[in-house]
Scaffold this active site. Sequence first.
Site, PDB file in Angstrom:
ATOM      1  N   PRO A  10     -52.390  34.408 -37.638  1.00  0.00           N
ATOM      2  CA  PRO A  10     -53.313  34.298 -38.713  1.00  0.00           C
ATOM      3  C   PRO A  10     -54.937  34.401 -38.952  1.00  0.00           C
ATOM      4  CG  PRO A  10     -52.585  32.332 -37.218  1.00  0.00           C
ATOM      5  CD  PRO A  10     -51.563  33.331 -36.733  1.00  0.00           C
ATOM      6  N   ASN A  11     -54.925  34.830 -39.670  1.00  0.00           N
ATOM      7  CA  ASN A  11     -56.465  35.078 -40.123  1.00  0.00           C
ATOM      8  C   ASN A  11     -57.104  36.967 -39.693  1.00  0.00           C
ATOM      9  OD1 ASN A  11     -57.205  32.681 -41.119  1.00  0.00           O
ATOM     10  ND2 ASN A  11     -56.587  31.812 -38.755  1.00  0.00           N
ATOM     11  N   ARG A  18     -64.608  38.531 -39.995  1.00  0.00           N
ATOM     12  CA  ARG A  18     -64.859  37.798 -39.542  1.00  0.00           C
ATOM     13  C   ARG A  18     -65.136  37.482 -38.660  1.00  0.00           C
ATOM     14  NH1 ARG A  18     -59.480  35.374 -36.504  1.00  0.00           N
ATOM     15  NH2 ARG A  18     -59.815  33.200 -35.862  1.00  0.00           N
ATOM     16  N   TYR A  23     -65.387  39.017 -32.901  1.00  0.00           N
ATOM     17  CA  TYR A  23     -63.904  40.173 -33.329  1.00  0.00           C
ATOM     18  C   TYR A  23     -65.126  42.028 -33.804  1.00  0.00           C
ATOM     19  CZ  TYR A  23     -61.912  35.547 -32.919  1.00  0.00           C
ATOM     20  OH  TYR A  23     -61.546  34.253 -32.887  1.00  0.00           O
ATOM     21  N   ASN A  73     -50.412  39.449 -31.296  1.00  0.00           N
ATOM     22  CA  ASN A  73     -52.038  38.523 -31.057  1.00  0.00           C
ATOM     23  C   ASN A  73     -51.456  37.537 -32.250  1.00  0.00           C
ATOM     24  OD1 ASN A  73     -54.054  37.852 -31.502  1.00  0.00           O
ATOM     25  ND2 ASN A  73     -55.173  39.290 -31.584  1.00  0.00           N
ATOM     26  N   ALA A  76     -54.747  32.183 -33.724  1.00  0.00           N
ATOM     27  CA  ALA A  76     -55.101  30.983 -33.089  1.00  0.00           C
ATOM     28  C   ALA A  76     -53.285  30.321 -32.390  1.00  0.00           C
ATOM     29  CB  ALA A  76     -55.373  29.345 -34.729  1.00  0.00           C
ATOM     30  N   HIS A  79     -52.295  29.004 -29.412  1.00  0.00           N
ATOM     31  CA  HIS A  79     -52.726  28.159 -28.283  1.00  0.00           C
ATOM     32  C   HIS A  79     -51.768  26.562 -28.614  1.00  0.00           C
ATOM     33  CE1 HIS A  79     -56.285  30.574 -27.361  1.00  0.00           C
ATOM     34  NE2 HIS A  79     -56.429  30.332 -29.025  1.00  0.00           N
ATOM     35  N   ASP A  86     -40.830  30.094 -27.747  1.00  0.00           N
ATOM     36  CA  ASP A  86     -39.451  29.972 -27.092  1.00  0.00           C
ATOM     37  C   ASP A  86     -38.916  31.946 -28.806  1.00  0.00           C
ATOM     38  OD1 ASP A  86     -39.327  27.896 -26.624  1.00  0.00           O
ATOM     39  OD2 ASP A  86     -38.512  26.468 -28.801  1.00  0.00           O
ATOM     40  N   GLU A  97     -49.306  40.095 -24.828  1.00  0.00           N
ATOM     41  CA  GLU A  97     -50.031  39.266 -25.536  1.00  0.00           C
ATOM     42  C   GLU A  97     -51.420  40.228 -25.714  1.00  0.00           C
ATOM     43  OE1 GLU A  97     -50.469  35.338 -23.602  1.00  0.00           O
ATOM     44  OE2 GLU A  97     -52.122  35.226 -24.991  1.00  0.00           O
ATOM     45  N   HIS A  99     -55.664  40.464 -27.190  1.00  0.00           N
ATOM     46  CA  HIS A  99     -56.650  39.067 -28.070  1.00  0.00           C
ATOM     47  C   HIS A  99     -57.546  40.378 -28.227  1.00  0.00           C
ATOM     48  CE1 HIS A  99     -54.365  35.023 -28.052  1.00  0.00           C
ATOM     49  NE2 HIS A  99     -54.283  35.861 -26.802  1.00  0.00           N
ATOM     50  N   LEU A 100     -58.589  40.075 -29.448  1.00  0.00           N
ATOM     51  CA  LEU A 100     -59.756  40.788 -29.127  1.00  0.00           C
ATOM     52  C   LEU A 100     -60.515  40.322 -27.960  1.00  0.00           C
ATOM     53  CD1 LEU A 100     -59.473  41.174 -32.943  1.00  0.00           C
ATOM     54  CD2 LEU A 100     -59.732  43.168 -32.140  1.00  0.00           C
ATOM     55  N   SER A 101     -61.044  39.254 -28.240  1.00  0.00           N
ATOM     56  CA  SER A 101     -61.887  38.118 -27.717  1.00  0.00           C
ATOM     57  C   SER A 101     -61.334  37.750 -26.068  1.00  0.00           C
ATOM     58  CB  SER A 101     -62.585  37.114 -28.143  1.00  0.00           C
ATOM     59  OG  SER A 101     -61.098  36.283 -28.328  1.00  0.00           O
ATOM     60  N   ARG A 106     -63.745  31.656 -23.538  1.00  0.00           N
ATOM     61  CA  ARG A 106     -64.715  30.893 -25.050  1.00  0.00           C
ATOM     62  C   ARG A 106     -64.271  29.322 -24.846  1.00  0.00           C
ATOM     63  NH1 ARG A 106     -62.226  34.089 -29.991  1.00  0.00           N
ATOM     64  NH2 ARG A 106     -63.930  31.865 -31.200  1.00  0.00           N
ATOM     65  N   ARG A 110     -58.820  28.097 -25.588  1.00  0.00           N
ATOM     66  CA  ARG A 110     -58.039  28.687 -26.257  1.00  0.00           C
ATOM     67  C   ARG A 110     -58.294  29.499 -24.665  1.00  0.00           C
ATOM     68  NH1 ARG A 110     -59.995  30.605 -31.529  1.00  0.00           N
ATOM     69  NH2 ARG A 110     -61.880  29.529 -31.819  1.00  0.00           N
TER      70      ARG A 110
HETATM   71  C1  DQA Z   1     -57.547  35.422 -31.104  1.00  0.00           C
HETATM   72  C2  DQA Z   1     -58.509  34.777 -30.674  1.00  0.00           C
HETATM   73  C3  DQA Z   1     -57.615  33.910 -30.264  1.00  0.00           C
HETATM   74  O1  DQA Z   1     -58.835  32.474 -29.392  1.00  0.00           O
HETATM   75  C4  DQA Z   1     -58.086  32.866 -32.386  1.00  0.00           C
HETATM   76  O2  DQA Z   1     -57.375  32.049 -33.050  1.00  0.00           O
HETATM   77  C5  DQA Z   1     -57.993  34.487 -33.067  1.00  0.00           C
HETATM   78  C6  DQA Z   1     -58.535  36.396 -32.434  1.00  0.00           C
HETATM   79  C7  DQA Z   1     -58.746  37.182 -30.105  1.00  0.00           C
HETATM   80  O3  DQA Z   1     -58.041  38.330 -30.702  1.00  0.00           O
HETATM   81  O4  DQA Z   1     -59.171  37.255 -29.297  1.00  0.00           O
HETATM   82  O5  DQA Z   1     -57.335  34.443 -34.380  1.00  0.00           O
HETATM   83  O6  DQA Z   1     -56.270  35.693 -31.085  1.00  0.00           O
END
Ligand code: DQA
Length: 142
Positions: A10-11, A18, A23, A73, A76, A79, A86, A97, A99-101, A106, A110
Amino acid sequence: MKRIAIINGPNLNLLGTREPDKYGTETLDTIRDRILGLASELGVQCAFFQSNVEGELVTAIQQAGALDGIILNAGAYTHTSVAIRDAVAAIATPVVEVHLSNVMAREEFRHISMISAVCKGVISGFGAESYLLALRALCENV
Ligand code: DQA
């Protein structure tokens, strides 16, 4: 030829506009192009999927269980989602797994990942480079 799925949650479709301070300014399309560039160097095939819907991500992970590796990725849902955890646990395909950040730098909510324990490894904090590092890791170690 190895086949790798890149699955974004998502997002992440909003990358570019964003929260650029967290990011970066690269769009998901630009990141996709960079991944494809490295994939052709490494001689691997990539399939891309993004959804804002938890169940669609579960289905995409199940389907990618037929491939050689997954870069995930989950945004959210990382978390919160037992269903995504599963799905990862249900397949034999290694999942990285990403993550950009740097999620550990943070907010505390998270710091918890539902999926890390069932993944092959975690790469967090290198911006778009996180995906490229994951691709290299999958190609070299799987
Ligand atoms: C994220 C980190 C997550 O906590 C956040 O909800 C995202 C992006 C990252 O790529 O840093 O949507 O997965």
